[in-house]
Scaffold this active site. Structure first.
Site, PDB file in Angstrom:
ATOM      1  N   PHE A 162       0.869  -1.181   0.000  1.00 38.68           N
ATOM      2  CA  PHE A 162       0.000   0.000   0.000  1.00 38.68           C
ATOM      3  C   PHE A 162       0.899   1.222   0.000  1.00 38.68           C
ATOM      4  CE2 PHE A 162      -2.215   3.608   1.619  1.00 38.68           C
ATOM      5  CZ  PHE A 162      -3.410   3.569   0.917  1.00 38.68           C
ATOM      6  N   ASP A 247       9.373   3.024   1.982  1.00 36.42           N
ATOM      7  CA  ASP A 247       8.173   3.785   2.321  1.00 36.42           C
ATOM      8  C   ASP A 247       7.935   3.612   3.821  1.00 36.42           C
ATOM      9  OD1 ASP A 247       5.680   4.781   2.844  1.00 36.42           O
ATOM     10  OD2 ASP A 247       4.712   3.918   1.069  1.00 36.42           O
ATOM     11  N   LYS A 276       2.482  11.041   7.160  1.00 37.19           N
ATOM     12  CA  LYS A 276       1.650  10.794   8.346  1.00 37.19           C
ATOM     13  C   LYS A 276       2.142  11.541   9.587  1.00 37.19           C
ATOM     14  CE  LYS A 276      -1.050   6.976   6.801  1.00 37.19           C
ATOM     15  NZ  LYS A 276      -0.651   5.982   5.805  1.00 37.19           N
TER      16      LYS A 276
HETATM   17  C1  LIG Z   1      -0.848   6.084   4.319  1.00 39.45           C
HETATM   18  C2  LIG Z   1       0.229   5.557   3.479  1.00 39.45           C
HETATM   19  C3  LIG Z   1       0.535   6.133   2.234  1.00 39.45           C
HETATM   20  C4  LIG Z   1      -0.295   7.245   1.621  1.00 39.45           C
HETATM   21  O1  LIG Z   1      -0.348   8.377   2.399  1.00 39.45           O
HETATM   22  P1  LIG Z   1      -1.484   9.488   2.113  1.00 39.45           P
HETATM   23  O2  LIG Z   1      -1.105  10.620   3.002  1.00 39.45           O
HETATM   24  O3  LIG Z   1      -2.790   8.851   2.496  1.00 39.45           O
HETATM   25  O4  LIG Z   1      -1.424   9.806   0.671  1.00 39.45           O
HETATM   26  C5  LIG Z   1       1.615   5.633   1.544  1.00 39.45           C
HETATM   27  N1  LIG Z   1       2.358   4.622   2.031  1.00 39.45           N
HETATM   28  C6  LIG Z   1       2.087   4.038   3.207  1.00 39.45           C
HETATM   29  C7  LIG Z   1       2.958   2.933   3.701  1.00 39.45           C
HETATM   30  C8  LIG Z   1       1.010   4.473   3.973  1.00 39.45           C
HETATM   31  O5  LIG Z   1       0.716   3.876   5.124  1.00 39.45           O
END
Ligand SMILES: *Cc1c(COP(=O)(O)O)cnc(C)c1O
Length: 424
Positions: A162, A247, A276
């Site tokens: 994700f 990520d 985040k």
């Molecule tokens: C939440 C998340 C995203 C996307 O972040 P947004 O601020 O919702 O665009 C990307 N990668 C990971 C691992 C995430 O948990």
């Protein structure tokens, strides 16, 4: 703990399903469903206040927030130190655009470069934008520095990933909910099984510029890589001249008990993707951090964002980095996570099939024969605990790092009660 006191939604009302919302709550729910696009299926609770690890609904009931904005709220709701910083900056200057310098971005960038150990950072807003930035940087690095043939760059991704919701990013998701009816998708991505170092090695050819991965798959259900995988990945990327792009949007910034989830394996990726919690739950703040040989490929006019690096975001991000610099939150996540781990394991065999914990972050697989993840979350809601299911039968727990040991017990006791009630 007075926070656990009378205001909390009452324990022990064991009826099945979600609680019936009050009239006030129902009005908010109906209006939302009537006028907002239905891209979510929220639990039937309407929140109007937050303080630390707790939130309050429109009827004054209190809940322990065990989702914490998908880890955007690592420091809790309305953290006083971040609020003070944001209020001060709000009264002074909020947006300049990058057409001009502002007095907040430099100090923030320096601090975040220090925290990541990288030469420089590129600020954006949402997580998905930071992932898109990392993809663009990787491709450009591939063409400009590695010498990949024009238009051929490939990024390797992993099953169960994700990385956000843009059309390019969902194009390499294997979740039909994320992809169905959104094609055609961006070419240049190859997906391999998560944690499979051989499959990765086999997939690397002259066109591969980067491996994009989550060191812990949060949306996947707090899925941990096999032991040793991150080190093998680091060695593979170095050997094959491929960028290792971590990520850490959800796993980073203290959630796992270390600053970055990669730290658990003493691994340093070439590129950190952050978001985040970087905005302290107050404001969207994301960034890509890398050394000059990588981020240096970005030149004026070739990438940008109206809001990225704005003074409000930079002031908040800078304060977040300062809060992380002491290691206090990392330590809290570690200690509280040990308790969460120990206590959750008591439930294995009692309605729980498996538990995965890293720091203050748990994925709990509920026995699908007993109930769905959604039903478990509805039962938790009745008992004053907010959590979110994922992939049918998994429930995630990620309370704010300001939670207490008593609050960890409260959440596990509530889950135990939900399961015991369902077992009858
Ligand atoms: C939440 C998340 C995203 C996307 O972040 P947004 O601020 O919702 O665009 C990307 N990668 C990971 C691992 C995430 O948990």
């Amino acid at each position: 703990m007075d926070r656990n006191g009378e205001g909390r939604a009452s324990l022990g009302h064991a009826a099945a399903g979600a609680p019936t919302p009050s009239r006030t709550a129902r009005e908010h729910i109906e209006r939302t469903e009537r006028f907002a696009a239905r891209n979510y299926h929220p639990l039937p609770v309407v929140l109007s206040g937050g303080d630390g690890a707790w939130v309050t609904d429109v009827d004054g009931r209190r809940y322990l927030d065990c989702l914490a904005g998908y880890s955007a709220l690592n420091f809790g709701h309305c953290p006083p130190r971040l609020l003070r910083c944001a209020h001060e900056q709000l009264d002074r200057l909020t947006l300049t655009s990058r057409a001009f310098y502002n007095d907040q971005l430099g100090p923030f960038a320096e601090a975040l470069a220090g925290l990541t150990g990288k030469d420089r950072v590129l600020p954006m807003n949402s997580g998905a934008e930071a992932v898109e930035t990392a993809i663009k940087v990787s491709r450009k690095w591939g063409y400009v520095t590695k010498g990949v043939e024009a238009g051929r760059a490939t990024v390797l991704t992993m099953s169960g990933n994700f990385h956000g919701r843009t059309t390019t990013i969902v194009g390499f998701s294997d979740d039909p909910l994320a992809t169905d009816d959104y094609g055609p998708f961006t070419p240049g991505f190859t997906r391999v099984p998560y944690g499979d170092i051989r499959a990765l090695a086999d997939a690397i050819d002259d066109t591969v510029v980067a491996v994009l991965f989550e060191p812990v798959q949060g949306e996947g259900g707090v899925v941990l890589p096999p032991p040793g995988f991150l080190r093998e990945l680091r060695e593979l990327c170095t050997r094959r001249d491929v960028l290792m792009v971590a990520d850490e949007i959800q796993s980073g910034l203290a959630r796992t008990g270390r600053t970055f989830a990669c730290d658990h394996d003493e691994v340093v990726p070439d590129v950190y993707v952050l978001g985040k919690a970087l905005g302290g739950g107050l404001h969207p703040v994301s960034a890509v951090a890398a050394d000059d040989d990588v981020l240096g490929v970005i030149t004026p006019g070739t990438h940008g964002s109206t809001f990225g690096g704005n003074p409000l975001a930079a002031a908040i991000g800078h304060e977040v980095v300062a809060m992380l610099a002491t290691g206090e939150y990392q330590e809290r996540a570690r200690v509280l996570g040990e308790r969460l781990d120990t206590r959750l394991r008591e439930l294995v065999g009692a309605g729980v099939l498996a538990v995965r914990v890293r720091g203050l972050w748990a994925g709990v697989d509920i026995d699908p024969a007993l109930m769905t993840g959604r039903e478990a979350c509805e039962g938790l809601l009745r008992r004053g605990v907010l959590a979110k299911d994922t992939h049918g039968s998994t429930v995630r727990f990620a309370p704010a790092l300001v939670a207490t040991e008593d609050e960890i017990d409260l959440l596990v006791d509530a889950l135990g009660d939900v399961l015991a009630t369902a077992r009858g």
